[in-house]
Design a protein around this motif. Structure first.
Motif, short mmCIF file in Angstrom:
data_model
loop_
_atom_site.label_atom_id
_atom_site.label_comp_id
_atom_site.label_asym_id
_atom_site.label_seq_id
_atom_site.Cartn_x
_atom_site.Cartn_y
_atom_site.Cartn_z
N ALA B 57 -5.28 29.81 -48.48
CA ALA B 57 -4.01 30.10 -49.14
C ALA B 57 -2.85 29.90 -48.17
O ALA B 57 -1.83 29.30 -48.52
CB ALA B 57 -4.02 31.52 -49.68
N LYS B 58 -3.03 30.40 -46.95
CA LYS B 58 -1.96 30.25 -45.96
C LYS B 58 -1.73 28.79 -45.63
O LYS B 58 -0.59 28.32 -45.62
CB LYS B 58 -2.35 30.98 -44.67
CG LYS B 58 -2.13 32.48 -44.71
CD LYS B 58 -2.46 33.06 -43.34
CE LYS B 58 -2.63 34.55 -43.39
NZ LYS B 58 -3.42 35.02 -42.25
N GLU B 60 -2.35 26.18 -47.31
CA GLU B 60 -1.71 25.42 -48.38
C GLU B 60 -0.21 25.68 -48.43
O GLU B 60 0.58 24.78 -48.67
CB GLU B 60 -2.38 25.77 -49.72
CG GLU B 60 -3.62 24.92 -49.93
CD GLU B 60 -4.46 25.37 -51.10
OE1 GLU B 60 -4.14 26.42 -51.71
OE2 GLU B 60 -5.44 24.66 -51.40
N GLN B 61 0.12 26.97 -48.17
CA GLN B 61 1.55 27.28 -48.16
C GLN B 61 2.24 26.59 -46.98
O GLN B 61 3.33 26.07 -47.11
CB GLN B 61 1.74 28.80 -48.10
CG GLN B 61 3.17 29.23 -48.26
CD GLN B 61 3.81 28.66 -49.53
OE1 GLN B 61 3.21 28.69 -50.59
NE2 GLN B 61 5.01 28.10 -49.39
N TYR B 62 1.57 26.56 -45.83
CA TYR B 62 2.14 25.88 -44.66
C TYR B 62 2.40 24.42 -44.98
O TYR B 62 3.40 23.84 -44.59
CB TYR B 62 1.21 25.98 -43.45
CG TYR B 62 1.09 27.38 -42.90
CD1 TYR B 62 2.15 28.28 -42.98
CD2 TYR B 62 -0.09 27.80 -42.29
CE1 TYR B 62 2.03 29.55 -42.49
CE2 TYR B 62 -0.21 29.08 -41.80
CZ TYR B 62 0.86 29.97 -41.89
OH TYR B 62 0.74 31.23 -41.41
N ARG B 64 2.94 23.14 -47.90
CA ARG B 64 4.11 23.03 -48.78
C ARG B 64 5.39 23.18 -47.98
O ARG B 64 6.35 22.44 -48.19
CB ARG B 64 4.06 24.13 -49.84
CG ARG B 64 3.60 23.62 -51.16
CD ARG B 64 3.82 24.64 -52.23
NE ARG B 64 5.16 24.59 -52.79
CZ ARG B 64 5.52 25.35 -53.82
NH1 ARG B 64 4.67 26.18 -54.35
NH2 ARG B 64 6.74 25.26 -54.30
N ASN B 65 5.37 24.13 -47.05
CA ASN B 65 6.55 24.31 -46.21
C ASN B 65 6.86 23.05 -45.43
O ASN B 65 8.01 22.62 -45.32
CB ASN B 65 6.34 25.46 -45.24
CG ASN B 65 6.36 26.79 -45.94
OD1 ASN B 65 6.60 26.85 -47.14
ND2 ASN B 65 6.12 27.85 -45.20
N ASN B 165 7.80 28.28 -41.60
CA ASN B 165 6.47 28.47 -41.03
C ASN B 165 5.60 27.27 -41.37
O ASN B 165 5.42 26.94 -42.54
CB ASN B 165 5.81 29.72 -41.62
CG ASN B 165 6.23 30.96 -40.89
OD1 ASN B 165 6.54 30.90 -39.71
ND2 ASN B 165 6.24 32.07 -41.59
#
Lengths: 472, 313
Positions: B57-58, B60-62, B64-65, B165
Motif C-alpha cells: 500500500a505504501k 503504491e502511494q509512493y 503515485r506521489n 514522499n
C-alpha cells in the motif's frame, strides 16, 4: 418326583431371565450412557443325599449387574472439564479473530493503510479540498472500525456472561436431579441390589456436569453419593448447595459463589473458560480474555489519537487555524468513542497540513504526520511498543497464538476423551453379535429345560398311568 | 479388546468427520487461493502478510506521489523551456538592433512592441498553473506569482519548497520558487536569485525587459542595448541551470519509480509466497483427500452393515 420338575423350572426361568436381560441390552443399544447388563447365574444350593453325595437342585439368576469400569469414568470426567474449558476459549477467540478481520479487506491494517494513503495523497496537493475529503472519510472509516470492534467486543463479553448464567443454571439443575436420583437409588438399594439403570442416568448427569465444571465424585460404603467441586460438596447425598453468579456492584466484575458467599474454586470446565474470557485482562498471569483485547484496543485508540493530535496541533490549517485536534474521544472508553474532532468534521480546511499559517501548498506538517507511522517510539509506554503497525501486529499475533493454543488444547483433549470413550464402549457398550449369540444360547437352554419338563412329564405319565392296575 | 457396534460407528463417524474437515480446509484454500483464513491458522504467516500488504500500500502511494511529482516537473520544465524561447527571441531582436540592421524608427517601434509582447508572455508563464496551482508561487500556490504590471504579487521565501514522499523518509523537492528564475535586484546590479522576495518588488527579468523597451522607445543608446544582450544571456544561463536541475530531479524520479516498481514486484512475490497456495499442489492434495474420504465411506458402509442379526433366521 417333583424335585426334577423344580430343577427344570429353575432352568427355564433362568434362561428366560437371561433372555430378558439380553432383550434389555438390545433395546438400549443406542441409549446414551447405557451400560450393558449381565445376569449373574449360579447353581442353587445342592441337596445332600446321605451316602450318595450332593444332588444339584438347578440354577438361579442371583444378580443383574452393570459392566462398567469406574476408573474409565473417573478419567473421562477428569478430562471432560478441560475440554469444556478449551472449547469455550476456542470458540470465543476465533470470534475475536474474525472481529479483527485479519487477513482480509476489513482489517485494521487495511483501514490504517487507507487513512495514511489518503494523507500521503493529500500531501501532494494540500490546497485542494478534493484531496482533503478522502483524508476525512478514511479517518472516519478507521475510527468507525475501531468503534465497531470495541462495541462488538463488549457484546461478546456480555454474551459470555449470559452463557455463564446458563451454565450456572445447568449446574444447579443437574445437581438437583442428581440429588433426587440419589434418594431413589439409595432407597432401592437398601435391598442390597444395584439400581443399574438409575445409576446409568446418574453417571450420565455427572458426565454432563463434568464438562461445565471440574467435579470429583465419591460414593461412601453405605451408598451415599457425593459430587464436589474442588473439594466443596455440590451434592452430598440428598443435599444440594447451589452455586450462583454474583455481580459486584458498581463494576463489571463477577464472582461465582456458593450459597454462603464463599468463592467457588474453579479449576477447569466450560464455566472456568467463560470466566477467564470474561475477566482475564492478561495482567498478573491471568488469561488473555476479552478485557485484555478491550484494554489493548483502548490503549491503541487513546495512544494513536493523542500522538496524532499532538503533531496535528503543531500545524496550521488552510485558514491559518492552529492548535486543532484531529481526533477526539471519551477518556473513559477511548476505543468505543474515538471519532474526528468537530473542527475537522465541520471544515476540511482545518486539517493542519502546513507548518506556517496561510500557505496553501505547505505540506510540511502533513509529512511529519505521515512520518509518525514509521515512528518506532510512537507507542513507548505500555505492553507493546513501536509503530502503530507494530502495535496492531502484536495484538493480532497474541490473538493468533492464543487462539491456536486453545484449538490445539481442545483437539488434544477431544482426542483423549475419544480414546477413553472408545475404551468405555469397549467395556460397557452393547455388541449385537454378542447379544445375538447370547440370545441363541439362552433360547437353546430354554428349549432344553422345556424338553426336560417334557421328559419328566413322560416319566410321570408312565408312572401314573401305565404301571399296573392297582387302585383303578 | 472387545469391539462393540457403537464403537465402530463412533469411530467411523469420527474419521469421516476428520476427513471432511481436511477436505473442507483444502477446498477453502483452493477456492480462495490463500493458505490461511484466520490468524491462528498461521500466526507468523499472518503477521508477515500484514507487513507485506502495508508495504505494498505504501509503495503504491509512493509511486503515485512520484508520478504526481513528475507531472508537476514536466509542467515546470515546459514553462522554463518557454522562458528560454522568449529569452532567445529577445536576444535575437536585441542583436538585430545592436547590429544596426534595424535602424528605422518604425522598425524599432516594431521591435519594442514585440519585446513588450514577450514581457507579457513572461508574466503569463510566471503565473503558469498545474491543476489550478501556480507552480512558481512556493507554498502560496493559490496566488499568482506576478501581478499584471510585472511586479511580484506575493512574499516568497526561497525555502518554500514542498516535498513529496517517494519512500520511507525519502522525499523529493517538487517545486521551483519563481525567484530562482525571475530573480530580484536592480537592472544595473547583479541579479540575485537566492534571497527572499517581497511583494511589489520588480523581478530582475522583467526589469531587464522594461529597460530594453524603454531604451528602444526613447532612442537608441547602443551601449545600453549591448549591455542588455549580456544581461539576457545571463538570464538565459540561469534558466538553463534551473532547467538542468529540474531535469536531474526528473531523472532521479524516473529511477525511483522504476525502483518502486521493482520493490512492489518483490513484495508481491514475497506476499504470494507467504500466503498463496500452489494450485497444482493443492489440487493433488484435494484429490488425495477426496480419495481418502470416499474410501472411508466405503469401508464404513461395509463395516457397519453386517451383524449376526442378518444371519439368524
Amino acid at each position: 418326583m417333583h424335585f426334577g420338575f423344580n430343577t427344570a423350572v429353575k432352568g427355564l426361568l433362568a434362561s428366560q431371565r437371561s433372555l430378558y436381560i439380553t432383550n434389555h441390552n438390545i433395546s438400549n443399544v443406542n441409549t446414551r450412557g447405557y451400560t450393558r447388563q449381565e445376569g449373574a447365574q449360579r447353581a442353587t444350593t445342592p441337596y445332600a443325599l446321605p451316602g450318595i453325595g450332593f444332588l444339584g437342585t438347578g440354577t438361579e439368576i442371583y444378580d443383574v449387574s452393570r459392566i462398567r469400569d469406574s476408573y474409565l469414568d473417573f478419567k473421562y470426567w477428569n478430562e471432560n472439564a478441560p475440554m469444556g474449558e478449551w472449547e469455550a476459549k476456542m470458540n470465543h477467540l476465533s470470534e475475536i479473530e474474525k472481529l479483527f478481520g485479519e487477513p482480509s479487506d476489513t482489517s485494521f491494517r487495511k483501514y490504517l493503510d487507507d487513512f495514511f494513503k489518503a494523507l500521503t495523497n493529500m500531501s501532494t496537493n494540500p490546497s485542494d479540498s478534493s484531496y482533503r475529503e478522502p483524508v476525512r472519510e478514511n479517518a472516519l472509516a478507521f475510527t468507525k472500525h475501531i468503534n465497531e470492534v470495541a462495541v462488538r467486543l463488549n457484546e461478546l463479553r456480555r454474551e459470555t456472561k449470559v452463557s455463564m448464567e446458563n451454565n450456572i443454571e445447568r449446574i444447579n439443575s443437574i445437581a438437583n436431579q442428581i440429588a433426587s436420583l440419589n434418594r431413589q437409588i439409595y432407597s432401592y438399594e437398601i435391598s442390597g441390589y444395584k439400581a443399574n439403570d438409575l445409576r446409568d442416568r446418574r453417571d450420565l448427569l455427572v458426565e454432563e456436569l463434568s464438562k461445565v465444571v471440574n467435579v470429583s465424585v465419591h460414593e461412601s460404603d453405605d451408598g451415599k453419593f457425593r459430587v464436589s467441586i474442588s473439594g466443596v460438596s455440590l451434592v452430598d447425598h440428598i443435599n444440594v448447595s447451589e452455586v450462583k453468579l454474583k455481580t459486584i456492584p458498581n463494576s463489571d466484575e463477577i464472582r461465582i459463589e456458593w450459597g454462603n458467599g464463599s468463592l467457588v474454586n474453579l479449576k477447569s470446565g466450560e464455566l472456568k473458560g467463560l470466566l477467564d474470557l470474561y475477566s482475564g485482562d492478561g495482567e498478573n498471569n491471568t488469561y488473555r480474555g476479552i478485557p485484555y483485547y478491550q484494554n489493548r484496543l483502548n490503549e491503541f485508540a487513546e495512544g494513536f489519537a493523542n500522538k496524532f493530535n499532538k503533531k496535528h496541533n503543531e500545524g496550521y490549517g488552510l485558514n491559518g487555524n492552529t492548535n486543532i485536534d484531529f481526533f477526539k474521544f471519551d477518556a473513559e472508553k477511548p476505543a468505543a468513542t474515538i471519532t474526528l474532532s468537530d473542527e475537522i468534521l465541520e471544515d476540511l480546511k482545518n486539517i493542519a497540513a502546513g507548518k506556517a499559517p496561510g500557505d496553501a501548498e505547505d505540506n510540511r506538517n502533513l509529512l511529519e504526520l505521515i512520518g509518525l507511522r514509521e515512528d518506532r517510539k510512537f507507542f513507548s509506554e505500555g505492553t507493546s511498543q513501536g509503530t502503530p503497525d507494530d502495535f496492531i501486529k502484536s495484538i493480532v499475533s497474541n490473538l493468533a497464538v492464543d487462539s491456536m493454543q486453545s484449538e490445539r488444547m481442545y483437539n488434544s483433549q477431544n482426542m483423549m476423551l475419544k480414546n477413553i470413550q472408545t475404551k468405555r464402549d469397549s467395556v460397557s457398550g452393547v455388541s449385537y453379535d454378542e447379544e445375538m449369540a447370547n440370545m441363541v444360547k439362552f433360547q437353546h437352554a430354554y428349549m432344553a429345560s422345556a424338553r426336560m419338563i417334557n421328559t419328566l412329564d413322560i416319566i410321570m405319565d408312565v408312572t401314573i398311568n401305565r404301571l399296573g392296575l392297582v387302585g383303578r | 479388546m472387545r469391539i462393540t457396534n457403537n464403537m465402530l460407528i463412533n469411530n467411523m463417524v469420527y474419521n469421516l468427520n476428520q476427513n471432511l474437515k481436511t477436505l473442507e480446509k483444502l477446498q477453502y484454500q483452493k477456492a480462495t487461493g490463500k493458505k490461511f483464513r484466520v490468524p491462528s491458522d498461521d500466526p507468523i504467516g499472518v503477521s508477515k502478510s500484514l507487513k507485506f500488504n502495508t508495504d505494498i500500500a505504501k509503495l503504491e502511494q509512493y509511486k503515485r506521489n512520484a508520478e504526481d511529482a513528475t507531472s508537476w516537473m514536466v509542467d515546470t520544465e515546459l514553462a522554463l523551456g518557454e522562458i528560454g524561447e522568449i529569452l532567445k527571441r529577445a536576444y535575437e531582436l536585441t542583436i538585430d538592433v545592436a547590429n544596426g540592421t534595424k535602424k528605422a524608427p518604425e522598425d524599432l517601434q516594431k521591435v519594442k512592441e514585440e519585446i513588450d509582447q514577450l514581457r507579457e508572455h513572461l508574466i503569463q508563464i510566471g503565473n503558469t498553473t498545474y491543476s489550478d496551482r501556480h507552480i512558481f508561487s512556493g507554498f502560496k500556490t493559490d496566488k499568482p506569482l506576478l501581478k499584471e504590471d510585472g511586479t511580484y504579487n506575493i512574499d516568497l521565501n526561497m525555502d518554500e519548497i514542498f516535498e513529496y514522499n517517494v519512500g520511507i523518509s525519502e522525499t523529493v523537492k517538487v517545486n521551483t520558487p519563481g525567484g530562482k528564475v525571475f530573480g530580484r535586484g536592480d537592472v544595473n546590479s547583479t541579479p540575485d536569485y537566492n534571497s527572499n522576495i517581497s511583494e511589489n518588488e520588480k523581478p530582475y527579468l522583467i526589469a531587464v525587459f522594461d529597460a530594453l523597451s524603454e531604451e528602444l522607445d526613447s532612442g537608441q543608446n547602443l551601449d545600453v542595448i549591448q549591455e542588455t544582450i549580456g544581461k539576457l544571456q545571463n538570464c538565459h544561463e540561469q534558466v538553463l541551470a534551473v532547467r538542468a536541475e529540474v531535469g536531474a530531479k526528473m531523472n532521479r524520479l524516473e529511477i525511483t519509480e522504476k525502483r518502486i516498481d521493482a520493490q512492489i514486484g518483490n513484495v508481491n512475490e514475497l506476499l504470494s509466497f507467504n500466503e498463496d497456495v500452489d494450485i497444482a499442489e493443492i489440487s493433488i492434495q484435494i484429490a488425495m483427500a477426496e480419495n481418502v474420504y470416499i474410501s472411508s465411506l466405503m469401508v464404513g458402509a461395509k463395516i457397519i452393515q453386517p451383524t449376526l442379526v442378518q444371519f439368524l433366521t
